[in-house]
Design a protein around this motif. Structure first.
Motif, PDB file in Angstrom:
ATOM      1  N   PHE A  21      34.802 -51.799 -36.390  1.00  0.00           N
ATOM      2  CA  PHE A  21      35.450 -53.088 -36.162  1.00  0.00           C
ATOM      3  C   PHE A  21      35.903 -53.274 -34.720  1.00  0.00           C
ATOM      4  CE2 PHE A  21      35.424 -53.492 -40.755  1.00  0.00           C
ATOM      5  CZ  PHE A  21      35.099 -54.844 -40.871  1.00  0.00           C
ATOM      6  N   VAL A  48      32.852 -54.921 -33.496  1.00  0.00           N
ATOM      7  CA  VAL A  48      32.851 -56.341 -33.877  1.00  0.00           C
ATOM      8  C   VAL A  48      33.803 -57.130 -32.975  1.00  0.00           C
ATOM      9  CG1 VAL A  48      33.465 -57.975 -35.714  1.00  0.00           C
ATOM     10  CG2 VAL A  48      32.190 -55.885 -36.270  1.00  0.00           C
ATOM     11  N   TRP A  49      34.985 -56.560 -32.730  1.00  0.00           N
ATOM     12  CA  TRP A  49      35.979 -57.228 -31.881  1.00  0.00           C
ATOM     13  C   TRP A  49      35.445 -57.438 -30.473  1.00  0.00           C
ATOM     14  CZ3 TRP A  49      39.104 -54.281 -28.154  1.00  0.00           C
ATOM     15  CH2 TRP A  49      39.985 -55.110 -27.443  1.00  0.00           C
ATOM     16  N   CYS A 101      32.375 -57.822 -29.568  1.00  0.00           N
ATOM     17  CA  CYS A 101      31.407 -58.931 -29.619  1.00  0.00           C
ATOM     18  C   CYS A 101      32.138 -60.270 -29.543  1.00  0.00           C
ATOM     19  CB  CYS A 101      30.575 -58.860 -30.899  1.00  0.00           C
ATOM     20  SG  CYS A 101      29.370 -57.514 -30.951  1.00  0.00           S
ATOM     21  N   ALA A 152      28.493 -60.487 -34.367  1.00  0.00           N
ATOM     22  CA  ALA A 152      29.762 -59.973 -34.888  1.00  0.00           C
ATOM     23  C   ALA A 152      29.868 -60.218 -36.393  1.00  0.00           C
ATOM     24  CB  ALA A 152      30.935 -60.635 -34.161  1.00  0.00           C
ATOM     25  N   THR A 153      29.483 -61.407 -36.838  1.00  0.00           N
ATOM     26  CA  THR A 153      29.512 -61.729 -38.263  1.00  0.00           C
ATOM     27  C   THR A 153      28.557 -60.842 -39.036  1.00  0.00           C
ATOM     28  OG1 THR A 153      30.004 -64.038 -37.729  1.00  0.00           O
ATOM     29  CG2 THR A 153      29.237 -63.570 -39.960  1.00  0.00           C
ATOM     30  N   TRP A 154      27.365 -60.663 -38.521  1.00  0.00           N
ATOM     31  CA  TRP A 154      26.327 -59.830 -39.137  1.00  0.00           C
ATOM     32  C   TRP A 154      26.837 -58.411 -39.380  1.00  0.00           C
ATOM     33  CZ3 TRP A 154      21.319 -58.886 -35.755  1.00  0.00           C
ATOM     34  CH2 TRP A 154      20.511 -57.923 -36.368  1.00  0.00           C
ATOM     35  N   VAL A 155      27.334 -57.776 -38.325  1.00  0.00           N
ATOM     36  CA  VAL A 155      27.797 -56.395 -38.454  1.00  0.00           C
ATOM     37  C   VAL A 155      29.046 -56.320 -39.332  1.00  0.00           C
ATOM     38  CG1 VAL A 155      28.657 -54.377 -37.207  1.00  0.00           C
ATOM     39  CG2 VAL A 155      26.798 -55.744 -36.234  1.00  0.00           C
ATOM     40  N   GLY A 156      29.993 -57.225 -39.101  1.00  0.00           N
ATOM     41  CA  GLY A 156      31.246 -57.199 -39.856  1.00  0.00           C
ATOM     42  C   GLY A 156      31.049 -57.391 -41.344  1.00  0.00           C
TER      43      GLY A 156
END
Length: 390
Positions: free
Chosen positions: A285, A288-289, A291, A311-315
């Motif tokens: 995360f 993600v942050w 990104c 970010a949405t994809w990985v998160g």
């Protein structure tokens, strides 16, 4: 094209990426080791290492390219991915009940993983190009239609998990593009009855069972509920600090099925305990942050939406995979980014992160102070508004 300023490279994002690739190779080795005293690098480990190296090289190449050049190739890329997804239905290799791969011999390609990257780029182009018109329903419907085509083909493979991720990317990027709230609420109102129809008349019985068995896996302890029960035992046996790398009893004795893929998080939790599992989630995360930080500093809406999409994809994948490992969500076959075995998944994510770094390299330094924050030539961000041209 601008080659970009290396001083703008997001080093925390790069370090997280390298660390996660290394952890992934180590965990695949642990999950696939044959015999308690075997330290031979098997085919799974060698392949994962090669996938990681190739993916990192591709990430560097993509980062050096100007991401805006890709806008001219979105349509052929989209049509090519849809064509590959259709080809899978005709010539694809079936494994674990799903027809998802095209066997190239040296590298089995999974087009559904590339479809995630394709959807991110396509939506970024559409939403950024019509940023001023996103209050109109037609552009949101256009975005929905573009996602619906690959999502429908992926679902028929069948791969419900990836189809859910594609829809989640659409939702995340729509929110990031500031699509009007009433449009999103209206879409939700329309979708609810469609979900009822989908459940009752479209989904197969075995798919319904997979989505509901996690509520009571003891109803089928040797079948659909087996791995769900074993994940709970495996994670629980790790305790607070774990049994040590290569020391997990459940994982090393192969009680878990496909533990190198969908359930590798359980292996991490058994060997490194609650503390190690939390550290891995935190590292993911942080990525993600970072990104999202790149998205906030982007000089244009297109670059910002690419970073938001990745970010949405990985998160979402982390959330779903960890959720199904700890029995909070149904088992949907979603890999844990970087950690689960799989070349197409790993290299697709690394390509996406290469695009995020490309955006970072071409972002102007953020200058704080005053009413607005400068984000690049022709763009500003105020405290209450999204990216807008001056």
């Amino acid at each position: 094209m601008r080659s970009g300023n290396l001083n703008n490279l997001d080093f925390p994002l790069a370090l997280c990426t390298l660390a996660l690739c290394g952890i992934g190779v180590l965990m695949v080795f642990s999950a696939t080791r044959e015999g308690e005293h075997s330290f031979v690098l098997n085919d799974f480990v060698l392949r994962q290492g090669i996938y990681a190296l190739i993916g990192l090289l591709l990430m560097l190449v993509v980062a050096r390219l100007d991401y805006r050049v890709l806008e001219s190739f979105i349509l052929p890329f989209y049509l090519g991915i849809v064509g590959l997804l259709g080809l899978v239905m005709l010539l694809g290799v079936t494994s674990y009940g799903s027809q998802r791969w095209i066997n190239l011999g040296f590298f089995p390609i999974q087009p559904s993983e590339l479809a995630k990257l394709c959807v991110v780029l396509t939506l970024a182009k559409v939403l950024a190009s019509h940023e001023r018109d996103l209050h109109r329903v037609k552009w949101f419907l256009a975005a929905v239609a573009l996602v619906a085509v690959p999502a429908a083909i992926v679902y028929k493979q069948p791969d419900l998990g990836t189809a859910i991720v594609l829809v989640a990317i659409l939702l995340g990027m729509s929110v990031g593009a500031r699509v009007r709230g009433r449009i999103l609420i209206g879409a939700g109102v329309v979708v609810l009855p469609l979900l009822y129809f989908f459940w009752g008349y479209v989904m197969d019985d075995y798919q319904k069972q997979r989505l509901t068995i996690f509520l009571n896996p003891d109803n089928d302890p040797t079948g659909a509920g087996y791995n769900i029960i074993q994940t709970a035992i495996t994670i629980g046996s790790g305790g607070l600090f774990g049994q040590g790398y290569l020391g997990g009893t459940q994982s090393q004795l192969k009680f878990l099925k496909v533990q190198y893929s969908d359930f590798i998080f359980s292996v991490v939790a058994e060997e490194f305990g609650y503390i190690g599992a939390i550290c891995l989630i935190a590292l993911l995360f942080v990525l993600v942050w970072r990104c999202l930080v790149v998205a906030s500093r982007s000089g244009d809406a297109y670059g910002s939406l690419i970073a938001i999409g990745v970010a949405t994809w990985v998160g979402v994948q982390v959330f779903i995979n960890v959720g199904m490992n700890i029995r909070l969500m149904p088992v949907t076959g979603i890999p844990l980014p970087f950690i689960s075995y799989g070349g197409s998944s790993l290299m697709s994510i690394l390509l996406g992160l290469g695009l995020v770094q490309s955006v970072a390299l071409r972002s102007s330094p953020v200058i704080f102070g005053g009413k607005n924050t400068r984000l690049g030539a022709g763009w500003t961000r105020s405290a209450r508004t999204t990216l807008r041209p001056r």
